[in-house]
Design a protein around this motif. Structure first.
Motif, PDB file in Angstrom:
ATOM      1  N   SER A 199      43.278  31.515  31.459  1.00  0.00           N
ATOM      2  CA  SER A 199      44.044  32.150  30.531  1.00  0.00           C
ATOM      3  C   SER A 199      43.964  33.733  30.464  1.00  0.00           C
ATOM      4  O   SER A 199      42.859  34.168  31.223  1.00  0.00           O
ATOM      5  CB  SER A 199      43.606  31.625  29.039  1.00  0.00           C
TER       6      SER A 199
ATOM      7  N   TRP B 273      40.208  38.918  21.050  1.00  0.00           N
ATOM      8  CA  TRP B 273      41.366  38.164  21.650  1.00  0.00           C
ATOM      9  C   TRP B 273      40.651  36.946  22.413  1.00  0.00           C
ATOM     10  O   TRP B 273      41.171  35.724  22.212  1.00  0.00           O
ATOM     11  CB  TRP B 273      41.842  39.033  22.814  1.00  0.00           C
TER      12      TRP B 273
ATOM     13  N   LEU C  61      39.883  34.606  19.550  1.00  0.00           N
ATOM     14  CA  LEU C  61      40.978  33.893  19.142  1.00  0.00           C
ATOM     15  C   LEU C  61      41.315  32.759  20.193  1.00  0.00           C
ATOM     16  O   LEU C  61      41.834  31.835  19.796  1.00  0.00           O
ATOM     17  CB  LEU C  61      41.945  34.935  18.991  1.00  0.00           C
ATOM     18  N   GLU C  62      41.509  33.099  21.469  1.00  0.00           N
ATOM     19  CA  GLU C  62      41.870  32.088  22.239  1.00  0.00           C
ATOM     20  C   GLU C  62      41.144  30.882  22.377  1.00  0.00           C
ATOM     21  O   GLU C  62      41.613  29.633  22.107  1.00  0.00           O
ATOM     22  CB  GLU C  62      41.825  32.572  24.011  1.00  0.00           C
TER      23      GLU C  62
ATOM     24  N   ALA D  47      39.346  29.846  19.760  1.00  0.00           N
ATOM     25  CA  ALA D  47      39.648  29.155  18.285  1.00  0.00           C
ATOM     26  C   ALA D  47      40.908  28.448  18.455  1.00  0.00           C
ATOM     27  O   ALA D  47      40.830  27.403  17.736  1.00  0.00           O
ATOM     28  CB  ALA D  47      39.576  30.189  17.024  1.00  0.00           C
ATOM     29  N   THR D  48      41.867  28.804  18.898  1.00  0.00           N
ATOM     30  CA  THR D  48      43.340  28.207  18.869  1.00  0.00           C
ATOM     31  C   THR D  48      43.359  27.135  20.088  1.00  0.00           C
ATOM     32  O   THR D  48      44.401  26.485  20.117  1.00  0.00           O
ATOM     33  CB  THR D  48      44.460  29.068  18.831  1.00  0.00           C
ATOM     34  N   GLY D  49      42.116  27.051  20.910  1.00  0.00           N
ATOM     35  CA  GLY D  49      42.254  26.162  22.047  1.00  0.00           C
ATOM     36  C   GLY D  49      43.046  26.233  23.072  1.00  0.00           C
ATOM     37  O   GLY D  49      43.368  25.726  24.250  1.00  0.00           O
ATOM     38  N   SER D  50      43.502  27.861  23.031  1.00  0.00           N
ATOM     39  CA  SER D  50      44.363  28.162  24.437  1.00  0.00           C
ATOM     40  C   SER D  50      43.578  28.780  25.722  1.00  0.00           C
ATOM     41  O   SER D  50      44.090  29.065  26.544  1.00  0.00           O
ATOM     42  CB  SER D  50      45.353  29.218  23.795  1.00  0.00           C
TER      43      SER D  50
END
Length: 323
Positions: free
Chosen positions: A37, A210, A213-214, A216-219
């Protein structure tokens, strides 16, 4: 070649090598992004680069003082967090060749900001080189560059990096440091590696939310194979660490317009590396890249009209320790 001429050539050589390394990063980053990612790539390459730089920088004078400076935080935001984050996100929407070609805007942005902020006067040779470089990159851009989300993100990042380049030199140009009660200009023995490392520390810290956040959102995703991990390690050790040190060293000592002209080689070289990685050849793009490189050679062939500044000359004086 005299010692003075040699010392004035060193910043040119440093930025030139940084530009060459920089140009290879688009294709390699694109390959890593096949499985990783953008947050993992952006933070990961700097964490690896800092693993190389920090053990060296902490042994040199002025490192802790430089990290504490608000100016260093601003440089980290502009030259690391915004530029690299937006470039890597842009690679998710565009090809490596397209993002490399978008760097056509960097020389003009840097020269204009240098004129507005630093009041730098452009020599005739520099103007000729800038015009040729701009014409070349305009040909490159017009040959197939499409205004998509990736390009827009890259342009915002480039504007941030142009401002970063100018601010590297601003304090040195506009505020010569003198110790209170002394006629001696306040300089330190801290070399550019300290400022580059401190800037990267802040840039990496700013990008960490950032990455969180990635996650935490699974991205968030790590490289899936040895090629991806190898590319990430190569970006951190071979490209990121040397590039930020060499570029900071040169940009702090050269007029912003000269530094911007040298970065005109990025679109052409970046596109060349993209071709080597399999992108189709475009003769018009190749012509534009050649014209841009001619502009780079003309602008940088002569010795700059300024002397190189001593290492660390844009860092704070010793009395800032008490503050």
């Amino acid at each position: 070649m005299t010692h003075g001429t040699h010392s004035r050539r060193l910043p040119l050589i440093a930025v030139g090598v940084a530009v060459l390394l920089w140009s290879t990063s688009f294709g390699i980053s694109s390959e890593v992004l096949e499985t990783a990612s953008p947050g993992v790539l952006s933070v990961g390459r700097f964490v690896i680069g800092l693993a190389v730089l920090v053990p060296i920088a902490v042994r040199r004078p002025g490192f802790a003082r430089t990290v504490r400076r608000p100016r260093t935080m601003l440089l980290g935001l502009l030259g690391v967090a915004l530029y690299y984050s937006l470039t890597n996100i842009g690679l998710e929407f565009s090809t490596a060749g397209t993002i490399a070609l978008t760097n056509a805007a960097l020389p003009a942005l840097t020269a204009v900001l240098g004129l507005l902020i630093l009041r730098e006067r452009l020599a005739v040779r520099t103007v000729v080189g800038l015009v040729l470089a701009t014409v070349g990159v305009a040909i490159v851009a017009g040959s197939g560059l499409s205004l998509d989300v990736g390009v827009l993100l890259s342009l915002i990042g480039l504007a941030s990096y142009a401002l970063y380049t100018v601010l590297l030199r601003k304090e040195l140009v506009t505020a010569p440091l003198r110790r209170p009660g002394s006629e001696q200009t306040a300089t330190t023995d801290v070399d550019p590696l300290v400022l580059a490392t401190a800037t990267a520390v802040w840039g990496t810290a700013i990008m960490l939310p950032w990455l969180v956040l990635e996650a935490a959102t699974g991205s968030a995703s790590l490289p899936a194979d040895a090629a991806g991990w190898g590319g990430l390690a190569f970006l951190g050790i071979v490209i990121t660490a040397p590039t930020i040190v060499l570029f900071n060293y040169g940009a702090e000592r050269l007029p912003a317009a000269i530094t911007g002209i040298l970065t005109a080689a990025i679109p052409a070289l970046g596109y060349l590396f993209a071709l080597l990685l399999g992108e189709p050849f475009d003769p018009v793009t190749a012509l534009g890249g050649a014209v841009a490189l001619v502009g780079v050679v003309i602008a940088s062939a002569s010795t700059p009209a300024i002397d190189s500044s001593p290492p660390g000359s844009a860092l704070p004086p010793a009395e800032d320790d008490s503050a």
